[in-house]
Design a protein around this motif. Sequence first.
Motif, mmCIF file in Angstrom:
data_model
loop_
_atom_site.group_PDB
_atom_site.id
_atom_site.type_symbol
_atom_site.label_atom_id
_atom_site.label_comp_id
_atom_site.label_asym_id
_atom_site.label_seq_id
_atom_site.Cartn_x
_atom_site.Cartn_y
_atom_site.Cartn_z
ATOM 1 N N THR A 145 55.615 25.111 79.167
ATOM 2 C CA THR A 145 56.368 25.582 80.334
ATOM 3 C C THR A 145 57.789 25.040 80.329
ATOM 4 O OG1 THR A 145 54.327 25.697 81.645
ATOM 5 C CG2 THR A 145 56.413 25.674 82.852
ATOM 6 N N ALA A 146 57.937 23.760 79.980
ATOM 7 C CA ALA A 146 59.273 23.151 79.933
ATOM 8 C C ALA A 146 60.144 23.833 78.878
ATOM 9 C CB ALA A 146 59.157 21.659 79.645
ATOM 10 N N ILE A 147 59.569 24.138 77.724
ATOM 11 C CA ILE A 147 60.323 24.816 76.667
ATOM 12 C C ILE A 147 60.726 26.221 77.118
ATOM 13 C CG2 ILE A 147 60.133 25.812 74.353
ATOM 14 C CD1 ILE A 147 58.432 23.343 73.618
ATOM 15 N N GLU A 148 59.839 26.911 77.829
ATOM 16 C CA GLU A 148 60.174 28.232 78.358
ATOM 17 C C GLU A 148 61.327 28.157 79.351
ATOM 18 O OE1 GLU A 148 56.472 29.491 79.962
ATOM 19 O OE2 GLU A 148 55.689 30.232 78.033
ATOM 20 N N ASN A 149 61.456 27.011 80.024
ATOM 21 C CA ASN A 149 62.579 26.794 80.953
ATOM 22 C C ASN A 149 63.803 26.213 80.248
ATOM 23 O OD1 ASN A 149 61.176 27.675 83.250
ATOM 24 N ND2 ASN A 149 60.229 25.664 83.543
ATOM 25 N N GLU A 150 63.759 26.201 78.901
ATOM 26 C CA GLU A 150 64.856 25.703 78.075
ATOM 27 C C GLU A 150 65.099 24.205 78.266
ATOM 28 O OE1 GLU A 150 68.292 28.154 78.605
ATOM 29 O OE2 GLU A 150 67.307 29.949 77.825
ATOM 30 N N ARG A 151 64.053 23.469 78.629
ATOM 31 C CA ARG A 151 64.099 22.012 78.663
ATOM 32 C C ARG A 151 63.395 21.509 77.399
ATOM 33 N NH1 ARG A 151 65.521 19.596 83.660
ATOM 34 N NH2 ARG A 151 66.781 21.117 84.794
ATOM 35 N N TYR A 152 64.097 21.593 76.292
ATOM 36 C CA TYR A 152 63.460 21.372 74.990
ATOM 37 C C TYR A 152 63.043 19.921 74.774
ATOM 38 C CZ TYR A 152 65.387 26.006 74.235
ATOM 39 O OH TYR A 152 65.687 27.331 74.366
ATOM 40 N N PHE A 153 63.880 18.978 75.176
ATOM 41 C CA PHE A 153 63.495 17.568 75.048
ATOM 42 C C PHE A 153 62.230 17.285 75.851
ATOM 43 C CE2 PHE A 153 63.603 13.345 77.071
ATOM 44 C CZ PHE A 153 63.482 12.542 75.951
ATOM 45 N N SER A 154 62.215 17.737 77.097
ATOM 46 C CA SER A 154 61.047 17.514 77.958
ATOM 47 C C SER A 154 59.802 18.165 77.380
ATOM 48 C CB SER A 154 61.325 18.066 79.362
ATOM 49 O OG SER A 154 62.383 17.372 79.983
ATOM 50 N N GLY A 155 59.952 19.385 76.854
ATOM 51 C CA GLY A 155 58.802 20.089 76.300
ATOM 52 C C GLY A 155 58.227 19.397 75.087
ATOM 53 N N LEU A 156 59.101 18.991 74.154
ATOM 54 C CA LEU A 156 58.628 18.304 72.953
ATOM 55 C C LEU A 156 58.035 16.944 73.289
ATOM 56 C CD1 LEU A 156 61.527 19.139 70.463
ATOM 57 C CD2 LEU A 156 59.214 20.091 70.473
ATOM 58 N N LEU A 157 58.644 16.254 74.255
ATOM 59 C CA LEU A 157 58.120 14.950 74.657
ATOM 60 C C LEU A 157 56.738 15.092 75.287
ATOM 61 C CD1 LEU A 157 58.348 11.931 75.075
ATOM 62 C CD2 LEU A 157 59.678 12.363 77.156
ATOM 63 N N ALA A 158 56.559 16.082 76.166
ATOM 64 C CA ALA A 158 55.254 16.297 76.802
ATOM 65 C C ALA A 158 54.173 16.543 75.751
ATOM 66 C CB ALA A 158 55.328 17.475 77.770
ATOM 67 N N GLN A 159 54.490 17.368 74.770
ATOM 68 C CA GLN A 159 53.510 17.650 73.731
ATOM 69 C C GLN A 159 53.293 16.435 72.831
ATOM 70 O OE1 GLN A 159 55.141 21.259 72.056
ATOM 71 N NE2 GLN A 159 54.250 22.534 73.658
ATOM 72 N N GLY A 160 54.354 15.644 72.627
ATOM 73 C CA GLY A 160 54.205 14.405 71.865
ATOM 74 C C GLY A 160 53.300 13.413 72.573
ATOM 75 N N LEU A 161 53.419 13.338 73.899
ATOM 76 C CA LEU A 161 52.541 12.459 74.673
ATOM 77 C C LEU A 161 51.094 12.941 74.582
ATOM 78 C CD1 LEU A 161 54.730 11.848 77.867
ATOM 79 C CD2 LEU A 161 54.454 10.363 75.878
ATOM 80 N N GLY A 162 50.913 14.258 74.552
ATOM 81 C CA GLY A 162 49.571 14.811 74.366
ATOM 82 C C GLY A 162 48.992 14.420 73.022
ATOM 83 N N VAL A 163 49.832 14.466 71.979
ATOM 84 C CA VAL A 163 49.392 14.046 70.641
ATOM 85 C C VAL A 163 49.043 12.563 70.638
ATOM 86 C CG1 VAL A 163 50.130 13.735 68.243
ATOM 87 C CG2 VAL A 163 50.702 15.843 69.460
ATOM 88 N N TRP A 164 49.839 11.752 71.329
ATOM 89 C CA TRP A 164 49.566 10.315 71.418
ATOM 90 C C TRP A 164 48.181 10.059 72.004
ATOM 91 C CZ3 TRP A 164 52.638 6.732 75.300
ATOM 92 C CH2 TRP A 164 52.054 5.469 75.317
ATOM 93 N N VAL A 165 47.920 10.602 73.181
ATOM 94 C CA VAL A 165 46.632 10.386 73.842
ATOM 95 C C VAL A 165 45.495 10.961 72.996
ATOM 96 C CG1 VAL A 165 45.246 10.956 75.861
ATOM 97 C CG2 VAL A 165 47.648 10.328 76.146
ATOM 98 N N GLY A 166 45.707 12.161 72.452
ATOM 99 C CA GLY A 166 44.667 12.796 71.666
ATOM 100 C C GLY A 166 44.377 12.079 70.369
ATOM 101 N N ALA A 167 45.439 11.702 69.636
ATOM 102 C CA ALA A 167 45.251 11.041 68.344
ATOM 103 C C ALA A 167 44.622 9.661 68.508
ATOM 104 C CB ALA A 167 46.597 10.924 67.617
ATOM 105 N N GLN A 168 45.131 8.871 69.452
ATOM 106 C CA GLN A 168 44.579 7.528 69.645
ATOM 107 C C GLN A 168 43.154 7.597 70.179
ATOM 108 O OE1 GLN A 168 47.243 4.626 71.277
ATOM 109 N NE2 GLN A 168 45.602 3.338 72.047
ATOM 110 N N GLY A 169 42.904 8.526 71.093
ATOM 111 C CA GLY A 169 41.545 8.700 71.603
ATOM 112 C C GLY A 169 40.592 9.121 70.505
ATOM 113 N N PHE A 170 41.035 10.063 69.651
ATOM 114 C CA PHE A 170 40.188 10.544 68.545
ATOM 115 C C PHE A 170 39.886 9.421 67.567
ATOM 116 C CE2 PHE A 170 39.853 12.233 64.230
ATOM 117 C CZ PHE A 170 38.786 13.111 64.369
ATOM 118 N N ILE A 171 40.906 8.626 67.216
ATOM 119 C CA ILE A 171 40.698 7.527 66.265
ATOM 120 C C ILE A 171 39.734 6.497 66.842
ATOM 121 C CG2 ILE A 171 41.806 5.587 65.093
ATOM 122 C CD1 ILE A 171 44.311 7.348 64.831
#
Length: 396
Positions: free
Chosen positions: A318-344
């Motif tokens: 949604t943030a990327i669709e609103n042209e907030r690219y930093f916010s969008g990439l950061l949100a997805q990066g935080l998702g990867v953080w929680v997902g990757a660490q939780g999975f490991i």
Amino acid sequence: MMDFGTNKTLSTFFVNRDRVNAPNYDQGLLWVTLIMLGISVVMVYSASIALAEADKATGHQATYFLIRQAVFLVIGAAAAFITFQIPMQWWQKMAPYLFLIGLFLLVLVLVPGIGRNVNGSRRWLSLVFINLQPSEFMKLFSAMYVADYAVRKASKMDSLVSGFLPMVAVMIIVGGLLLHEPDFGAFAVIASISIAILWLGGINVKIFIGLLVTMPIGIILLIWSSPYRMQRVIGFMNPWADPYGKGYQLSHALIAFGRGEWFGVGLGASVEKLLYLPEAHTDFLLAVIAEELGFVGVAVVIGLFSWLVIRAFSIGKTAIENERYFSGLLAQGLGVWVGAQGFINMGVNMGLLPTKGLTLPLLSFGGSGILANCIAMAVLLRIDWESRRLQKSLPT
């Protein structure tokens, strides 16, 4: 005869009314976070009672870890509240400086006399009342830095020399510092965050494929070059070959999973937490959950993590669709953080991955981890809040 003009006006009215009346923040994200923190308090207390009563350092107080975890949560909640007030524009501006602060702390923790050594690992800075673990905050700072880098270098992301190699050099420095602690688990999580954000930020497909091919080779070489990591892999492959040595932790974690069956032995009734399973309230909290709450309890935890990751990616989209690219990439990066660490962490507890020394985000005991996780969730809420404000044409 139907008046199309009137119908269009009414339709616009109801759409605008729904936008105005929509919640100002992601209630689901907030509630899932609070539920996970609530589970953390209960399960950390349950998993740590025996250790707290047996350890002289705790004064033999059964509630020692419970009280400390509750204090961490209060501090985390206060930090999250403050974080939520900060605009994402400020985070983007400060991302390089925060990353440099993180690097400084990683260097500082390796200095003899400053960094605290626990069980052969130098990962903590001893403060007055708590031990600060810089690698937990470096995960957040790395996500911010790589998201900012991807936005700043958007026009060069197809270039190996100008776009990709500078980030590789930075990550090698971070990885070298983390592997000297040693903290291979934190390095794996930060590498996952960085690679995912670069991919989502538009890195060249050929470069990405080349990275996927070379990464396993690098990991194998890292394991091969360290007797410590090699022993962990050997113990993971067959824990029953040395159940009182290299395979001790994993064998007891698997026993806990086996005892739990479908519905568990009951809250507080775990046997493995009675000083059999090491790090029961930190790295192996999921094993205690499995024993006491069974398959159902583990499924609930996995479901909560899955929802959190999916929601983070949705907020980022949604943030990327609103042209907030930093916010969008950061949100997805935080998702990867929680997902990757939780999975490991879950993979380690279930015997699917070698022991890494990673905690379960939002659940395991630990001040640095809880504080960093709470701040990350507050940033995610802020990104969603700004997106909702933009959709209502309100200032952010």
